[in-house]
Design a protein around this motif. Structure first.
Motif, PDB file in Angstrom:
ATOM      1  N   ASN A   1      44.637  44.682  42.273  1.00  0.00           N
ATOM      2  CA  ASN A   1      44.890  45.932  41.542  1.00  0.00           C
ATOM      3  C   ASN A   1      46.111  45.814  40.643  1.00  0.00           C
ATOM      4  OD1 ASN A   1      42.715  47.088  42.899  1.00  0.00           O
ATOM      5  ND2 ASN A   1      44.009  47.704  44.621  1.00  0.00           N
ATOM      6  N   ASP A   2      46.203  46.740  39.704  1.00  0.00           N
ATOM      7  CA  ASP A   2      47.349  46.843  38.778  1.00  0.00           C
ATOM      8  C   ASP A   2      47.646  45.532  38.046  1.00  0.00           C
ATOM      9  OD1 ASP A   2      47.689  49.488  39.612  1.00  0.00           O
ATOM     10  OD2 ASP A   2      48.881  48.834  41.343  1.00  0.00           O
ATOM     11  N   ILE A   3      46.596  44.897  37.545  1.00  0.00           N
ATOM     12  CA  ILE A   3      46.776  43.656  36.761  1.00  0.00           C
ATOM     13  C   ILE A   3      47.046  44.058  35.305  1.00  0.00           C
ATOM     14  CG2 ILE A   3      45.573  41.587  35.913  1.00  0.00           C
ATOM     15  CD1 ILE A   3      46.322  41.414  38.888  1.00  0.00           C
ATOM     16  N   SER A   4      48.117  43.508  34.746  1.00  0.00           N
ATOM     17  CA  SER A   4      48.444  43.815  33.352  1.00  0.00           C
ATOM     18  C   SER A   4      47.542  43.012  32.417  1.00  0.00           C
ATOM     19  CB  SER A   4      49.906  43.468  33.084  1.00  0.00           C
ATOM     20  OG  SER A   4      50.110  43.332  31.696  1.00  0.00           O
ATOM     21  N   GLU A   5      47.130  43.631  31.328  1.00  0.00           N
ATOM     22  CA  GLU A   5      46.285  42.909  30.354  1.00  0.00           C
ATOM     23  C   GLU A   5      47.068  41.814  29.632  1.00  0.00           C
ATOM     24  OE1 GLU A   5      44.873  45.720  27.500  1.00  0.00           O
ATOM     25  OE2 GLU A   5      46.815  45.819  26.498  1.00  0.00           O
ATOM     26  N   HIS A   6      48.393  41.858  29.736  1.00  0.00           N
ATOM     27  CA  HIS A   6      49.223  40.826  29.091  1.00  0.00           C
ATOM     28  C   HIS A   6      49.384  39.570  29.953  1.00  0.00           C
ATOM     29  CE1 HIS A   6      50.029  43.779  26.092  1.00  0.00           C
ATOM     30  NE2 HIS A   6      50.606  44.610  26.958  1.00  0.00           N
ATOM     31  N   MET A   7      48.964  39.672  31.201  1.00  0.00           N
ATOM     32  CA  MET A   7      49.085  38.511  32.093  1.00  0.00           C
ATOM     33  C   MET A   7      48.122  37.404  31.650  1.00  0.00           C
ATOM     34  SD  MET A   7      49.082  39.899  35.970  1.00  0.00           S
ATOM     35  CE  MET A   7      50.477  40.745  36.683  1.00  0.00           C
ATOM     36  N   SER A   8      48.519  36.169  31.952  1.00  0.00           N
ATOM     37  CA  SER A   8      47.562  35.081  31.767  1.00  0.00           C
ATOM     38  C   SER A   8      46.662  35.072  33.002  1.00  0.00           C
ATOM     39  CB  SER A   8      48.277  33.739  31.630  1.00  0.00           C
ATOM     40  OG  SER A   8      48.730  33.301  32.887  1.00  0.00           O
ATOM     41  N   PHE A   9      45.548  34.355  32.904  1.00  0.00           N
ATOM     42  CA  PHE A   9      44.606  34.321  34.025  1.00  0.00           C
ATOM     43  C   PHE A   9      45.272  33.733  35.263  1.00  0.00           C
ATOM     44  CE2 PHE A   9      40.814  33.247  36.446  1.00  0.00           C
ATOM     45  CZ  PHE A   9      39.990  34.323  36.171  1.00  0.00           C
TER      46      PHE A   9
END
Lengths: 224, 248
Positions: B25-33
């Motif tokens: 949950n709460d994964i940022s769209e700016h994170m890499s995979f």
């Protein structure tokens, strides 16, 4: 030179050479068939020549049969080896994202063509062999003394089921050629500035020939 | 964003693996995979579970270490990037993402998503080099005239990072894009000519011995390659191989 045909590249090279040979044959077969649309007499002459010329019958025909067998056997060998190269399949594989359906399913389009060839041999080749080499009648004439080739062709295409099977087979031939034509060139190392032009030619070949064959089958079915 | 992950878990090379579902949950769209995978692993460690093993190193898209077959594609749905450069903005809230290791008999799974890619190293060792005397009298490479076109093509081939996405994407698990690139980067340059015959024969022999499949020219490798290695390199390798076979 030793070992080339035991290598992956060598096998692909041999596959491509047999493909070139079969594509040239297909063009020749199409040309003779097309004659039947325009002239009954010319078709009879051409068929009689192809059916009785010793060079065609005893040199080209065996080479052709060997070429066809080689292409199919090698296709199966490559498919089995390739299957073994991935013992566990992906749970999710999006093949459509990076390749065409035709390129991923050459074995299935090939199998459809093989099934067609069995039918085609039973329809045309075996009766010819029977008449010429078992009954020994190489005259090419029917009971009335006329050439029998055209009327035999017309008779074969009377059956709508046969025509339907031929049409389906040519659709698979088209799909097979849409990938196979350029693939053969890539396998022999021909990828250069002419590739784009060749791609266009390959597409035209892969579509025009099967559509032409379909046209000829439908023409004889509906015009007699 | 909240995601469901279906991940291949396998204790070791001798144990049978299976797909296991996880929620993050709460994964940022700016994170890499890979950062998303780090979040999952932190979650697993905190709950006393074994974290998911996956390969990574530079996380800048140049080392060739990261892999992962994501939603049915090598390095995921983006083009021209490795998994470490794939960003979560490529996915949507609520998505289910399937994550698997590279699948090839020549790349056996070591653990979870980590596969053994030393087959590539053995191919390289079979001929992916030039023998240069480094006694102190080495000729300056810049003194050898090379056309701009050849230099560019050789450089394009040399950008292969050996990640194995070509093998993973190929329906035949063929390594020909990798080997084609490694053969091409030398075949195009004068320095590579001396050992050209042995190089291609030995590298292809090793490739076959490793159990990679035959190329059927689907072009999937070229599309999925994070470095955009072209199919022209396979055609060049085919030419080099046929030439070498006639000579050898």
């Amino acid at each position: 030179m030793s070992g080339i045909f035991h290598s992956s590249i060598g096998r692909k090279f041999a596959m491509a050479l047999s493909a070139f040979f079969l594509m040239i044959f297909l063009l020749l077969h199409f040309s003779v068939n097309l004659v039947s649309v325009f002239s009954e007499d010319a078709f009879n002459q051409a068929s009689h020549f192809m059916g009785t010329n010793p060079l065609v019958q005893f040199l080209m025909q065996p080479i052709l049969i060997l070429g066809v067998i080689f292409h199919f056997v090698m296709g199966f060998v490559l498919e089995l080896r390739n299957k073994n190269a991935r013992s566990i399949s992906y749970a999710k594989n999006n093949g459509g994202a990076n390749s065409t359906w035709m390129s991923r399913n050459m074995i299935y389009s090939g199998l459809a063509i093989l099934a067609f060839l069995v039918l085609h041999f039973i329809d045309f080749w075996l009766p010819e062999i029977n008449t010429k080499f078992i009954q020994g009648d190489i005259s090419g004439l029917n009971i009335d003394g006329n050439f029998r080739y055209y009327e035999e062709l017309v008779h074969k295409f009377e059956n709508p089921l046969r025509v339907g099977a031929y049409v389906i087979a040519f659709v698979f031939l088209c799909l097979h050629l849409l990938h196979g034509f350029m693939s053969a060139f890539q396998s022999v190392g021909a990828n250069n500035k002419y590739t784009k032009a060749l791609q266009g030619f390959g597409k035209a070949y892969a579509i025009i020939l099967p559509v032409g064959f379909i046209f000829i089958a439908l023409f004889h079915h509906f015009s007699h | 964003m909240n995601l469901t992950l279906k991940i291949w878990r396998q204790k070791d090379s001798n144990t049978k693996g299976q797909m296991v579902d996880y929620k993050v949950n709460d994964i940022s769209e700016h994170m890499s995979f890979l950062e998303m995978m780090d979040v999952l692993n932190e979650q697993l460690v905190n709950s006393g579970e074994e974290p998911v093993a996956f390969d990574h190193d530079c996380r800048e898209g140049i080392c060739g270490m990261c892999s992962l077959y994501i939603n049915g594609e090598a390095h995921g749905p983006d083009r021209g990037v490795t998994t470490c450069q794939l960003h979560m903005r490529m996915f949507n809230d609520g998505d289910t993402i399937t994550i698997e290791p590279w699948r090839a008999t020549a790349f056996p799974v070591i653990k979870d998503l980590v596969v053994d890619r030393t087959a590539f190293e053995r191919i390289q060792q079979a001929g992916g080099y030039i023998s240069v005397n480094t006694s102190g009298n080495t000729q300056d490479a810049n003194a050898i005239p090379i056309s701009k076109e050849a230099a560019d093509e050789a450089m394009d081939a040399a950008t292969c990072i050996g990640c194995g996405a070509c093998v993973a994407s190929c329906k035949n698990s063929s390594a020909m894009l990798f080997v084609g690139a490694k053969v091409s980067q030398y075949a195009l340059l004068p320095q590579g000519q001396v050992e050209a015959t042995e190089r291609v024969l030995n590298m292809v022999k090793q490739m076959d011995e490793e159990g990679f499949g035959n190329c059927t020219n689907t072009g999937a490798c070229e599309v999925e390659c994070p470095k955009g290695i072209s199919l022209e390199n396979i055609a060049r390798m085919n030419r080099e191989y046929l030439k070498a076979s006639l000579k050898g």
